[in-house]
Enzyme design. Structure first.
Site: not given
Ligand code: CA2
Length: 184
Positions: A124, A111, A148, A59, A137
């Protein structure tokens, strides 16, 4: 190079004028004639509060506060203001979507994080929005685990951006501004 004409005015110039008018007015007309605010909601789903503190290889190192700063700076270029929020609770996100609708937000960027693949309730709520919804995302979800890759939210989104890192939020705001001014 000659610019394409649109109503007697070069198309690109007309878009710039529309954007300036949007900023001056502080509000825009919706497609069905109602007044819209110049506020966009940027909503973030579960665990995004951890951004920049865990899994930087996936991320990145930017925090959610950095994302908020980026969103505010980008929105300002288009005369828009931002209501930026994050929640780990599905119901709270639904309440905020309803609030965005009630307050005639100019658009909604979401997001949905982990709720992307599970939440018919968020879908909804999004279906009730008249203003454009953009799904963002940070990662390219199509290059990741198969679970995902299916998004309920996409069914209500005018556009989906993924894989650009946090820059995706800025792209979403800029795209949204074009959508709104194209209507104005
Ligand atoms: O890529 C993205 O923005 C996601 O929406 C992020 C979600 C994931 O479940 C989606 O599949 C894709 C996860 C968000 C959690 O964010 C974190 C950030 C840093 C450390 C742990 C989790």
């Amino acid at each position: 190079m000659r610019l394409p004409l649109y109503g007697g005015v070069p198309y690109k110039r007309k878009r710039i004028r529309a954007r300036r008018a949007l900023a001056r007015a502080g509000a825009v007309e919706s497609r069905c004639g109602g007044r819209m605010s110049n506020t966009i909601f940027v909503l973030n789903g579960p665990n995004l509060n951890l951004l920049g503190t865990r899994e930087p290889e996936i991320y990145g190192r930017s925090t959610l506060a950095d994302v908020e700063k980026l969103c505010r700076a980008t929105a300002q270029r288009f005369g828009l203001t931002v209501e930026f929020r994050q929640s780990n609770h599905e119901g709270e996100i639904i309440d905020w979507i309803q609030q965005a609708r009630a307050e005639k937000a100019a658009g909604l960027i979401l997001n949905p994080a982990g709720f992307t693949t599970t939440s018919i309730a968020i879908l909804d709520a999004l279906f009730t929005m008249e203003a454009p919804v953009i799904e963002v995302h940070i990662t390219n979800i199509h290059k990741r685990e198969s679970f995902r890759q299916h998004s309920y939210v996409s069914l209500a989104a005018r556009a989906v951006i993924c894989g650009f890192g946090i820059e995706g939020y800025a792209l979403a705001i800029s795209g949204l501004a074009s959508m709104i001014s194209a209507k104005g």
